[in-house]
Motif scaffolding. Structure first.
Motif, PDB file in Angstrom:
ATOM      1  N   THR A   1      50.270  31.163  40.669  1.00 43.84           N
ATOM      2  CA  THR A   1      49.253  32.169  40.927  1.00 43.84           C
ATOM      3  C   THR A   1      48.874  33.050  39.841  1.00 43.84           C
ATOM      4  OG1 THR A   1      50.596  34.136  41.794  1.00 43.84           O
ATOM      5  CG2 THR A   1      49.967  32.551  43.452  1.00 43.84           C
ATOM      6  N   HIS A   2      47.530  33.439  39.426  1.00 39.11           N
ATOM      7  CA  HIS A   2      47.437  34.267  38.332  1.00 39.11           C
ATOM      8  C   HIS A   2      46.507  35.398  38.856  1.00 39.11           C
ATOM      9  CE1 HIS A   2      43.154  33.236  38.068  1.00 39.11           C
ATOM     10  NE2 HIS A   2      43.324  31.989  38.491  1.00 39.11           N
ATOM     11  N   ASP A   3      46.825  36.428  38.226  1.00 35.91           N
ATOM     12  CA  ASP A   3      46.127  37.857  38.404  1.00 35.91           C
ATOM     13  C   ASP A   3      44.915  37.963  37.770  1.00 35.91           C
ATOM     14  OD1 ASP A   3      46.988  38.896  36.059  1.00 35.91           O
ATOM     15  OD2 ASP A   3      48.996  39.551  37.110  1.00 35.91           O
ATOM     16  N   ASP A   4      44.096  39.239  38.023  1.00 33.33           N
ATOM     17  CA  ASP A   4      43.053  39.531  37.020  1.00 33.33           C
ATOM     18  C   ASP A   4      43.289  39.921  35.505  1.00 33.33           C
ATOM     19  OD1 ASP A   4      41.447  38.983  39.372  1.00 33.33           O
ATOM     20  OD2 ASP A   4      41.439  40.965  39.969  1.00 33.33           O
ATOM     21  N   ALA A   5      44.548  40.352  35.401  1.00 35.23           N
ATOM     22  CA  ALA A   5      44.757  40.451  34.185  1.00 35.23           C
ATOM     23  C   ALA A   5      45.288  39.302  33.403  1.00 35.23           C
ATOM     24  CB  ALA A   5      46.035  41.483  34.003  1.00 35.23           C
ATOM     25  N   GLY A   6      45.196  38.286  33.827  1.00 34.77           N
ATOM     26  CA  GLY A   6      45.769  36.997  33.324  1.00 34.77           C
ATOM     27  C   GLY A   6      47.038  36.353  33.172  1.00 34.77           C
ATOM     28  N   GLY A   7      47.763  37.306  34.115  1.00 37.13           N
ATOM     29  CA  GLY A   7      49.453  37.073  34.222  1.00 37.13           C
ATOM     30  C   GLY A   7      49.633  35.893  35.329  1.00 37.13           C
ATOM     31  N   GLN A   8      50.912  35.230  35.224  1.00 36.93           N
ATOM     32  CA  GLN A   8      50.964  34.152  36.055  1.00 36.93           C
ATOM     33  C   GLN A   8      52.259  34.194  36.753  1.00 36.93           C
ATOM     34  OE1 GLN A   8      50.368  30.112  34.614  1.00 36.93           O
ATOM     35  NE2 GLN A   8      48.142  30.477  33.968  1.00 36.93           N
TER      36      GLN A   8
END
Length: 635
Positions: free
Chosen positions: A611-618
């Protein structure tokens, strides 16, 4: 064993716990969520409800404030039959309910939202619903053909005690039970024999007085500053009775020679109670503190215009103001009475409409103008009004309800391109309406909206012939509804698709295989034993969106794990289903960990995905042993 020709005991509370929407409830225990009177109850951080699963039957489930799916609290009656839970009620720090067991009948249970904290309180075989009295519940236990007992419980075995034995043959059961406050309640035994009780045998006495025989039913009871009153329906109108400590009653008509307006309209207001009295020119506003000495017509500084009076249709309170309808010259209008100054004012030009809904500092109601549904907002502080929402002619307003002092409303929106949808919006303090949630809505769908946790939590129940889905929101008006539970018919028969139309064909276990199909009606997951009779639909994307597709499918732990992608790819979700089980969402975008980016594959009966979040983290995830939950591997 209970005889089927006993008279049932009927108890009713002062404040009905009716659902806010127009769906009539669930008719039988075979429904996915069968408890029709009180479907949801709140305890701590948990919302409890009854859910019917194929493996456990109808049992108690919970949804927590933390993001995540609902889970079983306790399988009270192990096996597929279930315990047929009813009367789910929040009382203090616990939830009370009744459950049916084969050895003891329908018993009283209490739960704190945990498995170990869900315990049987009483072995009595209860008939009828539970009713709240302060921080306890009252229930009825039949004894034989003619007699029954009224019991009260604080949720412990030692605190479950007998209130009184009812000796008369029941006409309409025990009648109505009405909670006045924390110390007394009222009930009817037989035909027009009314009692007041503090929950003890010594404190249970029969009401007496000349006007008691005129009472047809007790509609409500109120504990005020200096005494108790009951609002009664007579055979020829309505009446207010003052209740003395010894059970004697006296009516407003007896004491003051005036008639209470009918139909009855009254409004509790702090420690007082406002009501309307009929006179020769209309209705006059009266006020009582619960005693004859503290009862009189309300003194006013600024009267209504000449030739106008208060009608008997509504009376509501907003802060220090009373809202009502007025009649007379010029027709009906809305009016406000300032209880602190004694001044009457009317809302000039406000359109006619339905019942008032109070939310925060304002009052709202629905109306229709130029073939469009509208919501009007009244500001009692200034006696002004405005249109807060106006729908298009093809849309239809559903209902108004209050969550956290904000007005919410639902409506059905129709679009030539997107079909029909259920829209939920809310109105902010500036009077503007804002979108909250949106759901596709088919021709066979129905829904119900429920407010729980003292109007802090909104529950949406969606239903059609083959599914039932529950969504919930908490905290603020900006929080969208998220799914917490769903039920499908576990295996639905349908025409077996041609081999050329089957995709993702994979062995499921030693006897079954799984495959998917895609057509104009959406995508489906099928499970088959190799015969036409044994080939069923296990999952259909019309539960999410007719345009959604099933892109990937894996088999782990004898379950099919697959991705469901709506038209907006960021809304991808991960699901699982097995033979005879209900589809389960393993991961959804609303679970709080970002968007499903990619499924990496299956290893050792586990599905690995990212998964990835809006901040670019996975984050890399894996499913657990039984594919019911997930755990993070790396970030």
């Amino acid at each position: 064993m209970r005889k089927t020709n006993w008279r049932r005991c009927k108890l009713e509370t002062l404040e009905s716990r009716r659902p806010l929407a127009g769906f009539g409830g669930f008719a039988s225990s075979s429904d996915p969520f069968p408890n029709s009177n009180t479907d949801f109850a709140r305890v701590g951080d948990n919302t409890l409800f009854v859910r019917n699963e194929p493996a456990s039957g109808a049992e108690l489930w919970r949804s927590t404030d933390a993001n995540g799916p609902a889970e079983l609290v306790r399988d009270i009656r192990p096996g597929e039959i279930g315990s047929a839970i009813e009367s789910l009620l929040s009382v203090g720090d616990s939830v009370f309910f009744t459950a049916q067991l084969p050895d003891s009948g329908r018993n009283l249970w209490r739960s704190d939202g945990t498995s170990e904290g869900t315990v049987r309180v009483s072995d009595h075989d209860i008939d009828g619903p539970l009713q709240v009295f302060g921080d306890r519940v009252v229930f009825y236990v039949p004894v034989d053909w003619y007699r029954g007992e009224l019991w009260i419980s604080d949720g412990t075995r030692s605190g479950t005690t007998l209130v009184t034995t009812l000796t008369d043959r029941f006409e309409n059961g025990v009648g109505k039970l009405l909670t006045a406050d924390q110390h007394r309640f009222y009930f009817e035994q037989g035909s027009r024999n009314y009692f007041v009780s503090d929950g003890t045998p010594a404190g249970t006495i029969q009401l007496s007085g000349e006007s008691v025989d005129k009472i047809r039913s007790i509609e409500s009871a109120h504990n005020l500053a200096t005494g108790d009153i009951i609002f009664s329906e007579l055979f020829n109108g309505n009446e207010i009775h003052f209740i003395q400590p010894d059970g004697t009653v006296a009516s407003v008509e007896e004491l003051f020679g005036v008639n209470v307006a009918s139909p009855a309209v009254g409004q509790p207001f702090g420690d007082d109670f406002f009501f309307l009295v009929t006179n020769t020119i209309g209705n006059v506003l009266w006020r009582t503190d619960g005693s004859p000495q503290g009862t009189a017509a309300v003194e006013t500084v600024a009267e209504l215009p000449e030739g106008r009076w208060v009608n008997d249709r509504s009376l509501s309170s907003v802060g220090e103001f009373l809202l009502t309808r007025t009649s007379g010259k010029g027709g009906d209008a809305w009016a406000v009475f300032d209880t602190s100054t004694g001044v009457w004012r009317e809302f000039a030009g406000a359109p006619h409409g339905g019942e008032i809904t109070i939310a925060g500092k304002y009052a709202y109601y629905a109306t229709r103008h130029n073939n469009c549904d509208q919501i009007i907002r009244l500001d009692p502080r200034t006696a002004t009004w405005e249109i807060s929402a106006s729908l298009s002619p093809e849309d239809r307003l559903g209902e108004l309800f209050v969550i956290q002092d904000q007005l919410f409303f639902s409506y059905f929106a129709s679009s030539k391109f997107f079909g029909q949808s259920l829209q939920i919006h809310w109105i902010d303090d500036q009077g503007s309406w804002n979108r909250h949630s949106s759901f596709s809505y088919g021709s066979g769908d129905s829904h119900r909206l429920v407010s729980v946790n003292n109007n802090q939590t909104l529950i949406l129940v969606q239903m059609n012939q083959n599914r039932l889905v529950i969504h919930r929101t908490d905290t603020t008006a900006e929080n969208s509804l998220r799914r917490i539970a769903s039920n499908h018919a576990p295996m639905t028969r349908a025409a077996v698709p041609r081999a050329a139309d089957r995709h993702h064909l994979t062995r499921l276990d030693g006897r079954h295989f799984v495959f998917t199909t895609q057509d104009v009606f959406g995508s489906k997951v099928w499970i088959s034993d190799g015969t036409a009779l044994g080939t069923r639909i296990a999952f259909a994307t019309d539960d999410i969106s007719p345009q959604a597709t099933i892109d990937e499918l894996y088999v782990v732990a004898n379950k099919a794990v697959f991705t469901v992608t709506p038209t907006e790819r960021l809304g991808r979700s991960l699901w699982s289903v097995g033979v005879g089980s209900v589809p389960r969402a393993i991961y959804r975008p609303g679970d709080g960990f970002g968007h499903l980016f990619d499924v990496l594959g299956s290893v050792n009966d586990r599905v690995i995905f990212a998964t990835h979040d809006d901040a670019g983290g996975q984050t890399i995830w894996r499913t657990n042993d039984d594919v019911s939950n997930i755990a993070a591997l790396a970030a």
